[in-house]
Motif scaffolding. Structure first.
Motif, short mmCIF file in Angstrom:
data_model
loop_
_atom_site.label_atom_id
_atom_site.label_comp_id
_atom_site.label_asym_id
_atom_site.label_seq_id
_atom_site.Cartn_x
_atom_site.Cartn_y
_atom_site.Cartn_z
N ALA A 236 31.78 41.30 52.13
CA ALA A 236 32.06 41.49 53.55
C ALA A 236 32.30 40.15 54.25
O ALA A 236 33.20 40.02 55.09
CB ALA A 236 30.89 42.23 54.21
N ALA A 237 31.52 39.12 53.87
CA ALA A 237 31.70 37.81 54.49
C ALA A 237 33.04 37.20 54.10
O ALA A 237 33.72 36.59 54.94
CB ALA A 237 30.56 36.89 54.07
N TRP A 238 33.43 37.38 52.85
CA TRP A 238 34.73 36.87 52.38
C TRP A 238 35.86 37.59 53.11
O TRP A 238 36.82 36.97 53.56
CB TRP A 238 34.82 37.06 50.88
N ALA A 239 35.76 38.92 53.22
CA ALA A 239 36.80 39.69 53.90
C ALA A 239 36.96 39.24 55.36
O ALA A 239 38.07 39.22 55.90
CB ALA A 239 36.48 41.18 53.84
N SER A 240 35.86 38.83 55.99
CA SER A 240 35.94 38.41 57.39
C SER A 240 36.75 37.13 57.55
O SER A 240 37.29 36.88 58.63
CB SER A 240 34.53 38.21 57.96
N LEU A 241 36.85 36.33 56.49
CA LEU A 241 37.64 35.10 56.55
C LEU A 241 39.14 35.39 56.68
O LEU A 241 39.91 34.52 57.09
CB LEU A 241 37.40 34.23 55.31
N PHE A 242 39.53 36.60 56.32
CA PHE A 242 40.95 36.98 56.36
C PHE A 242 41.28 37.82 57.58
O PHE A 242 42.38 38.33 57.71
CB PHE A 242 41.32 37.73 55.09
N ASP A 243 40.31 37.98 58.50
CA ASP A 243 40.53 38.74 59.73
C ASP A 243 41.47 37.94 60.63
O ASP A 243 41.17 36.80 61.00
CB ASP A 243 39.18 38.96 60.43
N PRO A 244 42.63 38.51 61.01
CA PRO A 244 43.58 37.77 61.85
C PRO A 244 43.00 37.28 63.16
O PRO A 244 43.44 36.27 63.71
CB PRO A 244 44.71 38.79 62.09
N GLY A 245 42.01 37.96 63.69
CA GLY A 245 41.42 37.57 64.96
C GLY A 245 40.27 36.59 64.85
O GLY A 245 39.69 36.20 65.85
N ARG A 246 39.97 36.17 63.62
CA ARG A 246 38.80 35.32 63.42
C ARG A 246 38.94 33.99 64.15
O ARG A 246 37.99 33.52 64.78
CB ARG A 246 38.59 35.08 61.92
N ASP A 247 40.12 33.36 64.08
CA ASP A 247 40.29 32.05 64.71
C ASP A 247 40.09 32.12 66.22
O ASP A 247 39.59 31.20 66.84
CB ASP A 247 41.67 31.47 64.39
N VAL A 248 40.54 33.25 66.83
CA VAL A 248 40.39 33.41 68.27
C VAL A 248 38.92 33.60 68.63
O VAL A 248 38.39 33.01 69.57
CB VAL A 248 41.23 34.60 68.78
N LEU A 249 38.23 34.42 67.84
CA LEU A 249 36.84 34.73 68.14
C LEU A 249 35.92 33.54 67.93
O LEU A 249 34.89 33.42 68.58
CB LEU A 249 36.37 35.90 67.25
N THR A 250 36.29 32.66 66.98
CA THR A 250 35.41 31.54 66.65
C THR A 250 35.88 30.23 67.26
O THR A 250 35.31 29.19 66.97
CB THR A 250 35.32 31.38 65.13
N ALA A 251 36.91 30.26 68.10
CA ALA A 251 37.42 29.02 68.68
C ALA A 251 36.33 28.32 69.48
O ALA A 251 35.66 28.92 70.31
CB ALA A 251 38.61 29.31 69.59
N GLY A 252 36.14 27.03 69.18
CA GLY A 252 35.16 26.23 69.90
C GLY A 252 33.75 26.38 69.41
O GLY A 252 32.84 25.71 69.89
N LYS A 253 33.52 27.25 68.42
CA LYS A 253 32.18 27.44 67.89
C LYS A 253 32.03 26.62 66.61
O LYS A 253 32.96 26.47 65.84
CB LYS A 253 31.92 28.93 67.57
N SER A 254 30.84 26.10 66.40
CA SER A 254 30.59 25.34 65.18
C SER A 254 30.32 26.30 64.04
O SER A 254 29.88 27.43 64.23
CB SER A 254 29.38 24.42 65.37
N ASP A 255 30.59 25.83 62.81
CA ASP A 255 30.30 26.64 61.63
C ASP A 255 28.79 26.66 61.43
O ASP A 255 28.13 25.63 61.40
CB ASP A 255 30.98 26.03 60.40
N GLU A 256 28.26 27.85 61.31
CA GLU A 256 26.83 27.99 61.15
C GLU A 256 26.51 28.58 59.78
O GLU A 256 27.15 29.52 59.33
CB GLU A 256 26.26 28.90 62.24
#
Length: 327
Positions: A236-256
């Motif tokens: 599930a975590a790997w699949a989330s890396l390919f979500d087209p909206g991931r970059d928008v949702l995580t913009a400005g957030k640090s990798d945790e």
């Protein structure tokens, strides 16, 4: 301070690039950038630094005021420093592998021979000529350069690594046949192939060995977070890396890092696992990502993966005598 009549040079290795800088009148600027994949070679001829690369191109590096030897000295120092760093990284990976595998070896049996990417045959004397190696043989796009005689051993190693659950993301298990995939979450072709792999996982085991050959630091962060997790949570975590909206949702957030994984120390082992995957990627001469291999050692072309009928026929074929497919 630099003498205006005698500029100085410095060099560093940055990935596959050799960056040469020139300091003149206390001002430092990037003077030249060379691609190390073309194996540039340097020599001094008539007090002029000459560069020759594997593509057959030869050109002069005009340094001025007989500074060619200083230039070659800087290049030599940068190469030696890079070689020492590579040696240290290989030792570090090896140490991590021992911890990761409980005293065992890497999940691959042989690493490629490492050669210094650039040679500097003459540093202190004039050179009138140089023996130039033949350009390296580059496989055609879609071809796998690993000899077929080695592939059975490779598949055995990959199956053993998959069983350890330290290096992989499992899409599915329990099927009779297995597809092994080298993929980078920052690779555009990997992103396009992701839905296809999700689909074929209903009929075959799909086991992914993540690498960071395209996205570099960004992919390292993403993959490490996935491999930090317990094996059953990675899909599930790997699949989330390919979500087209991931970059928008995580913009400005640090990798945790997931708290449970960080607390268990799993992320240190995840970094080592990713590093080992990348050494294996190079050792097995994988030409790019995504790269899919059937459990009988044949490369699976993407057009075959996208057609369920073709894929079923491909997997039903005997490995012996079947030519390696091309993209």
């Amino acid at each position: 301070m630099s003498n205006p009549a005698n500029p100085t040079f410095s060099a560093r290795v940055d990935g596959h690039r050799l960056v040469i800088q020139k300091t003149d009148n206390a001002r430092t600027c990037t003077w030249c950038i060379l691609d190390l994949r073309l194996t540039p070679e340097f020599f001094v001829k008539d007090e002029i630094a000459i560069c020759h690369n594997a593509a057959g191109r030869e050109f002069a590096l005009i340094t001025g005021q007989a500074a060619s030897h200083d230039l070659l000295g800087a290049v030599s120092h940068a190469i030696q420093k890079s070689a020492r760093k590579s040696w240290f990284i290989r030792r570090l990976i090896g140490a991590a592998a021992v911890v990761l595998l409980g005293g065992g070896a890497f999940w691959f049996n042989s690493a490629p021979t490492t050669q210094l990417p650039v040679s500097v045959p003459a540093l202190t004397a004039k050179a009138t000529g140089i023996a130039r190696p033949a350009p390296p043989v580059v496989p055609k796009q879609g071809e796998w350069a690993l000899p077929e005689s080695k592939r059975a051993e490779v598949m055995q190693n990959m199956a053993m690594a998959a069983d350890r659950k330290a290096f992989t993301v499992d899409y599915s298990v329990g099927h009779q046949r297995t597809l092994y995939v080298f993929a980078d979450p920052s690779c555009p072709n990997c992103q396009r192939l992701e839905p296809v792999l999700q689909g074929v996982s209903n009929a075959f085991n799909v086991v992914v060995f993540p690498v960071a050959v395209i996205g570099k630091d960004r992919s390292i962060r993403s993959v490490t977070q996935v491999l930090c997790l317990p094996p059953e949570q990675r899909k599930a975590a790997w699949a989330s890396l390919f979500d087209p909206g991931r970059d928008v949702l995580t913009a400005g957030k640090s990798d945790e890092i997931p708290p449970t994984a960080a607390n268990s120390g799993a992320c240190g082992m995840a970094s080592a696992a990713l590093a080992i995957n990348e050494v294996a990627y190079k050792s097995y001469r994988i030409p790019g990502t995504p790269w899919v291999i059937a459990d009988d050692g044949r490369h699976v072309p993407q057009d075959t993966l996208r057609d369920p009928t073709k894929l079923a026929a491909f997997m039903a074929e005997a490995a012996e005598g079947v030519s390696n497919g091309a993209e």
